[in-house]
Every structure is written in C-alpha cells, then in structure tokens.
Motif scaffolding. Structure first.
Motif, short mmCIF file in Angstrom:
data_model
loop_
_atom_site.label_atom_id
_atom_site.label_comp_id
_atom_site.label_asym_id
_atom_site.label_seq_id
_atom_site.Cartn_x
_atom_site.Cartn_y
_atom_site.Cartn_z
N TYR A 1 34.61 6.67 -6.58
CA TYR A 1 35.35 5.99 -7.64
C TYR A 1 36.85 6.16 -7.40
N GLY A 2 37.51 5.04 -7.12
CA GLY A 2 38.94 5.08 -6.83
C GLY A 2 39.61 3.81 -7.30
N PRO A 3 40.89 3.61 -6.92
CA PRO A 3 41.63 2.43 -7.38
C PRO A 3 41.17 1.14 -6.67
N MET A 4 40.95 0.10 -7.48
CA MET A 4 40.43 -1.17 -6.94
C MET A 4 41.26 -1.69 -5.77
N GLY A 5 42.57 -1.52 -5.86
CA GLY A 5 43.46 -2.04 -4.81
C GLY A 5 43.18 -1.45 -3.44
N PHE A 6 42.47 -0.33 -3.39
CA PHE A 6 42.21 0.30 -2.09
C PHE A 6 41.26 -0.58 -1.26
N ASP A 7 40.22 -1.13 -1.87
CA ASP A 7 39.32 -2.04 -1.13
C ASP A 7 40.03 -3.36 -0.81
N LEU A 8 40.71 -3.92 -1.82
CA LEU A 8 41.41 -5.19 -1.60
C LEU A 8 42.44 -5.04 -0.49
N VAL B 1 44.27 -14.77 3.34
CA VAL B 1 44.94 -13.75 2.52
C VAL B 1 45.15 -14.31 1.10
N ARG B 2 45.70 -15.51 1.05
CA ARG B 2 45.98 -16.16 -0.23
C ARG B 2 44.69 -16.36 -1.04
N ASP B 3 43.66 -16.91 -0.38
CA ASP B 3 42.42 -17.26 -1.09
C ASP B 3 41.66 -16.03 -1.55
N VAL B 4 41.64 -14.99 -0.73
CA VAL B 4 40.91 -13.78 -1.13
C VAL B 4 41.52 -13.23 -2.41
N TRP B 5 42.86 -13.10 -2.43
CA TRP B 5 43.47 -12.55 -3.65
C TRP B 5 43.25 -13.48 -4.84
N ASN B 6 43.58 -14.80 -4.67
CA ASN B 6 43.50 -15.72 -5.82
C ASN B 6 42.06 -15.83 -6.34
N GLN B 7 41.11 -15.92 -5.43
CA GLN B 7 39.71 -16.06 -5.86
C GLN B 7 39.20 -14.76 -6.48
N ARG C 1 48.10 -7.36 -12.60
CA ARG C 1 49.40 -7.16 -11.96
C ARG C 1 49.43 -5.78 -11.28
N GLN C 2 48.88 -4.78 -11.98
CA GLN C 2 48.87 -3.43 -11.40
C GLN C 2 47.94 -3.37 -10.19
N VAL C 3 46.78 -4.04 -10.30
CA VAL C 3 45.86 -4.07 -9.15
C VAL C 3 46.54 -4.77 -7.96
N PHE C 4 47.32 -5.81 -8.25
CA PHE C 4 48.03 -6.55 -7.18
C PHE C 4 49.01 -5.63 -6.45
N GLU C 5 49.81 -4.90 -7.23
CA GLU C 5 50.78 -3.98 -6.61
C GLU C 5 50.08 -2.90 -5.80
#
Ligand code: ADP
Ligand code: SR1
Ligand code: MG
Ligand code: MG
Ligand code: MG
Length: 423
Positions: free
Chosen positions: A260-267, A302-308, A352-356
């Motif tokens: 269990y960690g921060p979502m942004g790590f996988d993204l 890159v764009r589509d993975v984040w936006n989707q 926004r936090q997950v994005f950063e």
C-alpha cells in the motif's frame, strides 16, 4: 529432498512436480515425456520457466530464490516475495481479470508460483517498443488496469476496517519496499557500490546530480511519501518489462513489490518507461526521422494514459453508490448541503495531488535508470556509446525536471510538449 522443497528447479524436477499434481497436470496437454521446459527469466530478480505441452499449451512457473538474480548471492532477498506476488496477482485478477494472468497454485516451500502462460504472440512490451511497434490499444488497457486496481483497493472504495487489514497484510512485504527505497530513492544520489552510468560520457552530469540540493530535497520528499502514504494497493514495479502485449491484449505481470503506497508511484513507473522509450528512440533510428511516427504515438500514449486514468478513476468514484460508507462520500454525499459541488472539488484536489506525485515518481524512475544499478534495455541496446549517451543525457535532464519541477506543470500536455522540445 522432497520436490516441494527444491530450491532452483531442474527441468526434470518441474515435470515430475507438475505430473504429480492433478490440477496442474490438467493444464499441460500430452505425455510429460514430450513436454518442453525452458528457463526464460529475463528480469532482474527471479527464475521463470515455461512448461509447454502439445499444441504449445502449458503454464509458467516463477521461482524466487533467496537473492537478486542479476547480482547474485551477494545480494540476499527474501523468498517471501513470491507469496506477496501471488496474493497481489490474485487481488489484481479479482479487480481487473482482463489484464492479469490467473494463478493456479502457490507452493510456499519452494517459493514457486504456477500461473497462466501468456503464450506467443504475447511479448514483453519493452521489446516491442525497442522494435518501434505502435500499440494503439495500450493506453486504454493500462489506464483501465491502474484506475481499477488503484481505486478499488483504496479507502475510496473499501470499508475502513477492510482497508486497514489490507494495508497491514502488505506492510510485511517490507524487504521489497526497502529494496526500492535503496535503489530508487537513495543510491542514485550518492556514490553507491552498485551504481553505474555510461562513463566517461555522463561523468559531468552524474557529478552535478550528486551536488544538486534541489534534487536531493525532492527525492527525500518522495521517499517520505513512498514510505508513509498508504493510498492504494500498488503493483510496485510497473515498468514496460512488467507488461505483456499482443495486437489486441494487454496483461500486467510481476507484482512482487506490491504494497500500500501512493498511487502516483505506479502511474509514474509506467509513464517514465514510455518517456525512456521516447528518449531512446533516436538511438534506434537507421536514418534520422525513421521513428517519427513511433515517437508521436509514444507522446500520445503519455497523454492518453494520464487523461484516461483520470476519467476512469472519477467514473469509478461517481459510480460508488450514494450512502455507502466510502470516504469521503460519507462526509460529502450528494444529500449534504453543497454535497455535489464539494465532492467535485474533493475529486479535483485529489487528482491534482496524484498528478504531481506521478510526475515526481516518474522523474525519480528516469534518473535511477540512467545512474543507478538497474538500467533499461531501451537505452542499453543502443550500441554506439556516444549516441547512447546523447539519449541518456536528455532522459536524465528531463527526469530531473519532473522530479524537481513537478508542481509547476499545469497538465499532461505541458509534460509531453517539454519532453518533445528537449529531444
Ligand atoms: P522478474 O521478477 O525476475 O522480473 P518476471 O515476472 O518479470 O520476473 O518474468 C520474467 C520473464 O518471464 C518475463 O519478461 C516474461 O518473458 C516471462 N514471463 C513471466 N510471466 C509470464 C507469463 N505469465 N506468461 C508468459 N511469460 C511470462
Ligand atoms: C537490484 S534492483 C532491481 C530492479 O529490478 C526490479 O524489476 C525493480 O525495478 C528493481 O528496482
Ligand atoms: Mg520483471
Ligand atoms: Mg483471463
Ligand atoms: Mg519482478
């Protein structure tokens, strides 16, 4: 020694083991004498066997020995990782069955996972990317995998007691987290024994990184977040070597670092590896411009993975039944005063936090692949070391930019444009 305690299967031992287990036996057609067993492990850590019977059908057996394969016995590593990988595969398969192989059996005594064989034409995504293949269905599948597993395993979906039990269970995968803490968040910023880089070409850049206070502050913040922010069940090692593809399918393997960690790590892991493929692409061109179409697709990926991801994550959140105990609907359900608007604000702030975080972790992962112990074949397969250095230099620079400047990016389009401008 009984077969169930074998450390390091031989081909014959594996055939006998599978033959003796009726469930496993039924997965491999034909006489066991005609089966083929091949060790195909090309990852850094484990041994992987393909057992094939008639018609090319069979299974995969992954065995964890008590050390890191690519280094040897001088770097011990817990065999318990195979149990956590099994549990994560089962959990991920339950959440996202289309994109995760099925586990048939786990044998604790020999630290072996028996699982679904993703047979050819499945290949490791990284190899397809190195060959310049475009996978139009990739962003949809990977964003589905991440949105689904990250949302469903989080407190946004689970009752808090169930969430805490899961956090507690996976927190025992600590040695794997400690390996990540060392090789991603610490070693690249100092003079660690296993570090390597394309020397002498990148000596100046590496020296500069190790003097860079901004990079050290940023990596410390991210390391702290990695260790403390138990947001969702992470795959934990979601690079392009952990994804297998055909023209129509996408499967995610190898979650031995799950916790269990921060979502942004996988993204960040996935996006950084697409960006590494992007910066490596010049080095794979026979003539300048040969890979233009591939690069344009990598940018769109890159764009589509984040936006989707973002759209699917919000849809899952909104689909969560009103009145459920899920956080934060409990506080900001639609029935509360200004509930709907407040919920939308919560969602925007959360993402926004997950994005950063995503950008910061992506940067950290680009840096470690250029100056740390484990590199990527996207770069290593560029034979001319000066040409490789040019690609690596840009990737390192962009990795630092994401790491230190993650808060300055307004949206994913800015990330894609800056990467393109640097190349
Ligand atoms: P490691 O933990 O050492 O990185 P991986 O799980 O990534 O090991 O597996 C190493 C290789 O074994 C993969 O790159 C892939 O070629 C092959 N492999 C692993 N799992 C499967 C599977 N279920 N089906 C087909 N091949 C697989
Ligand atoms: C010794 S570091 C090995 C690396 O390989 C794994 O796939 C992880 O990325 C780990 O950091
Ligand atoms: Mg692997
Ligand atoms: Mg399936
Ligand atoms: Mg692995």
């Amino acid at each position: 020694m009984p077969l169930s305690e074998v450390k390091g299967f031989t081909e014959e031992e594996l055939k006998r083991y599978i033959s003796a287990d009726p469930d496993l036996r039924s997965k491999v057609p034909g006489d066991s004498a005609s089966w083929t067993v091949k060790e195909v492990g090309d990852g850094n850590i484990n041994f992987v066997f393909i057992v094939e019977g008639e018609g090319g059908k069979g299974m995969v057996v992954k065995q964890a020995l008590p050390y890191v394969r690519c280094i040897g016995e001088s770097w011990p590593l817990t065999e318990e990782r195979a149990m956590f990988e099994t549990t994560a595969l089962v959990d991920e398969h339950a959440m996202c069955p289309d994109h995760v192989p099925e586990v048939y059996k786990f044998d604790k005594k020999c630290s072996a996972i028996f699982m679904e064989y993703l047979a050819p034409p499945n290949i490791i995504l990284r190899y397809g990317l190195i060959d310049g293949v475009v996978y139009r269905h990739l962003a949809d599948a990977v964003s589905t995998f991440m949105a689904t597993t990250l949302f469903k395993s989080s407190l946004l979906n689970l009752p808090s007691d169930e969430y805490r039990k899961k956090v507690s269970f996976y927190s025992d995968n600590s040695p794997m987290c400690e390996l990540t803490e060392q090789v991603i968040f610490t070693d690249p910023y100092g003079d660690a024994f296993h570090n390597r880089h394309n020397s002498p070409h990148l000596d100046a850049e590496v020296a500069e990184l190790r003097r860079d206070a901004g990079a050290k502050i940023a990596i410390s913040e991210l390391k702290h977040k990695f260790c403390t922010h138990a947001q969702a069940l992470l795959h934990g090692d979601l690079h392009t070597g952990s994804v297998m593809v055909t023209d129509t399918t996408v499967s995610v393997i190898d979650p031995e670092f799950a916790f269990y960690g921060p979502m942004g790590f996988d993204l960040g892991a996935f996006l950084s590896n697409i960006l590494l493929a992007f910066f490596a692409s010049d080095g794979h061109e026979a003539r300048p411009g040969d890979r233009d179409e591939h690069r344009a697709w990598l940018q769109s990926c890159v764009r589509d993975v984040w936006n989707q991801f973002q759209n699917k994550f919000i849809r899952l959140w909104n689909d969560k039944a009103e009145g459920s105990s899920a956080f934060p609907d409990l506080l900001f359900g639609e029935a509360a005063q200004d509930g709907a608007a407040t919920k939308q604000l919560c969602q925007t702030t959360f993402l926004r936090q997950v994005f950063e975080d995503t950008l910061g972790f992506a940067g950290a992962k680009m840096v470690r692949r250029i100056v740390g112990v484990a590199h990527v074949q996207d770069m290593d397969r560029i034979e001319d070391e000066k040409r490789r250095a040019e690609c690596e230099r840009r990737a390192l620079l962009f990795g630092k930019r994401l790491l230190i400047g993650r808060a300055a990016f307004q949206n994913i389009e800015e990330v894609v444009s800056e990467a393109a401008a640097l190349r």
